[in-house]
Design an enzyme around this catalytic site. Structure first.
Site, short mmCIF file in Angstrom:
data_model
loop_
_atom_site.label_atom_id
_atom_site.label_comp_id
_atom_site.label_asym_id
_atom_site.label_seq_id
_atom_site.Cartn_x
_atom_site.Cartn_y
_atom_site.Cartn_z
N ASN A 20 0.88 -1.18 0.00
CA ASN A 20 0.00 0.00 0.00
C ASN A 20 0.91 1.23 0.00
OD1 ASN A 20 -1.75 2.09 0.49
ND2 ASN A 20 -2.30 1.44 2.57
N GLY A 71 3.14 2.38 10.64
CA GLY A 71 4.15 3.43 10.47
C GLY A 71 4.91 3.76 11.74
N SER A 76 3.85 -2.09 10.19
CA SER A 76 5.30 -2.17 10.41
C SER A 76 5.91 -3.52 10.01
CB SER A 76 5.65 -1.82 11.86
OG SER A 76 5.33 -0.46 12.13
N HIS A 79 -9.33 1.36 5.05
CA HIS A 79 -8.04 1.53 5.74
C HIS A 79 -8.24 2.51 6.90
CE1 HIS A 79 -3.91 2.61 6.59
NE2 HIS A 79 -3.56 1.50 5.96
N GLU A 83 -6.55 4.87 7.87
CA GLU A 83 -6.31 6.28 7.52
C GLU A 83 -7.53 6.90 6.84
OE1 GLU A 83 -2.56 5.58 5.56
OE2 GLU A 83 -1.73 5.02 7.52
N GLU A 99 -4.99 -4.64 10.69
CA GLU A 99 -3.94 -3.63 10.84
C GLU A 99 -4.18 -2.85 12.13
OE1 GLU A 99 -2.15 -2.67 6.69
OE2 GLU A 99 -3.65 -1.19 7.18
N LYS A 116 0.13 4.25 -0.24
CA LYS A 116 -0.48 5.45 0.36
C LYS A 116 -0.22 6.64 -0.58
CE LYS A 116 0.05 3.19 4.75
NZ LYS A 116 0.05 3.27 6.20
P1 13P Z 1 3.40 0.44 7.50
O1 13P Z 1 3.86 -0.85 6.88
O2 13P Z 1 4.13 1.64 6.97
O3 13P Z 1 3.34 0.35 8.99
O4 13P Z 1 1.87 0.64 7.00
C1 13P Z 1 0.96 -0.40 7.14
C2 13P Z 1 -0.27 -0.05 6.41
O5 13P Z 1 -1.00 0.85 6.79
C3 13P Z 1 -0.57 -0.80 5.18
O6 13P Z 1 -1.87 -0.56 4.74
#
Ligand code: 13P
Length: 242
Positions: free
Chosen positions: A8, A164, A203, A91, A93, A158, A10
Site C-alpha cells: 500500500n 508506520g 510495520s 483503511h 487512515e 492492521e 499510500k
Molecule cells: P506500515 O507498513 O508503513 O506500517 O503501514 C501499514 C499499512 O497501513 C498498510 O496498509
C-alpha cells in the site's frame, strides 16, 4: 493457500521513480500472490510497467457510487476497466481522515465486487482500545459492519498503533486476533469465511516478515513503508512461507 504480499503505497511514489522500482523487483513473485496499490494516477503506468509479470495492481479506495456527479471520487468500474484487480477499503487512515464508517465500507465492498474488483477490507484497533482490553470487541464490530453478505475478498488486520510506528504486536497477539477474525468470518460467511485470506499489516519489514507470516491464520501481509523500496518488498515476499 498462496500467501498474498500486498504493498500500500499510500500517498507516495512518483511516475519518475516507477521504472527503477519495477526493475528492482527482479524475479519476485513466482510462488506468492503479489499486489501493489499505488496512488490513482500511477495505477495505469504501473500496470503497463508490470505487464508480463505476475504482479497485480490495485487501488487504495473507490467510490461507493458507480458513476455520476461526485467530484474527486474514482469509480470501481473505471478502476476495473483500466486493469486494477483489487481495492483496499476501510483503511484506518480513510476511517480517520475521511470519517469512513463500517457501513460505508460495506457498501463500497458491494460496489467493488459488482465492478469485478477484489476488496481488501481493513480492520484494527487503536492503542487506547487495546489498552482498554477492547481490541477484539472493536475488530469484531468492524467486521460485522464492514463485511457484506456473500463477501468474496480479503481481510487485513492492521492495528492502528502498529502502522508506520515500527511497533508490532507479539506473535501471540497476532495469532489471537487472527483466530478471532477467522471465527467471526466463519459465523458471518459460512464456508467462504473459513478459507478467506487474512493479511497482517503494521510495520512489516524484511526483518520481522518471516516471523509474522508464519503465525497461524496469517495469509499474507499488507505493507506500507517497506513496500516503497523494491528490495524490501522483494525480501518480504521471499520470507513468505510456501
Ligand atoms: P506500515 O507498513 O508503513 O506500517 O503501514 C501499514 C499499512 O497501513 C498498510 O496498509
Amino acid at each position: 493457500m498462496r500467501p498474498m504480499i500486498a504493498g500500500n503505497w499510500k500517498m507516495n511514489g512518483t511516475l519518475a521513480a516507477l521504472p527503477a522500482f519495477v526493475a528492482g523487483l527482479g524475479r519476485t513473485g513466482t510462488d506468492v500472490d503479489l499486489l501493489i496499490c499505488p496512488p490513482f494516477p500511477l495505477i495505469g503506468p504501473m500496470i503497463a510497467a508490470l505487464r508480463g509479470t505476475a504482479i497485480a495492481v490495485g487501488a487504495q479506495d473507490c467510490a461507493v457510487e458507480t458513476a455520476g456527479a461526485h467530484t474527486g471520487d474514482v469509480s470501481a468500474v473505471l478502476l476495473a476497466e483500466i486493469g486494477a484487480s483489487h481495492v483496499i477499503l476501510g483503511h484506518s487512515e480513510r476511517r480517520a481522515d475521511h470519517g469512513e464508517t463500517s457501513s460505508l465500507v460495506r457498501d463500497k465492498a458491494r460496489t467493488a465486487i459488482a465492478a469485478g474488483l477484489i476488496p481488501i477490507i481493513c480492520v484494527g484497533e487503536t492503542l487506547d482500545e487495546r489498552e482498554a482490553g477492547e481490541a477484539e470487541t472493536v475488530v469484531r464490530a468492524q467486521l460485522a459492519g464492514s463485511v457484506p453478505d456473500h463477501f468474496a475478498g480479503l481481510i487485513a488486520y492492521e492495528p492502528v498503533w502498529a502502522i508506520g510506528t515500527g511497533k508490532t504486536p507479539t506473535e501471540a497477539d497476532v495469532a489471537a486476533m487472527h483466530a478471532t477474525i477467522r471465527a467471526a468470518l466463519g459465523r458471518q460467511l459460512g464456508d467462504a469465511g473459513t478459507t478467506m485470506r487474512i493479511l497482517y499489516g503494521g510495520s512489516v519489514k524484511p526483518s520481522n516478515a518471516a516471523a509474522l507470516l508464519a503465525v497461524p491464520e496469517v495469509g499474507g501481509a499488507l505493507i506500507g513503508g517497506a513496500s516503497l523500496q523494491a528490495d524490501d518488498f522483494s525480501a518480504i515476499a521471499a520470507a513468505a512461507p510456501r
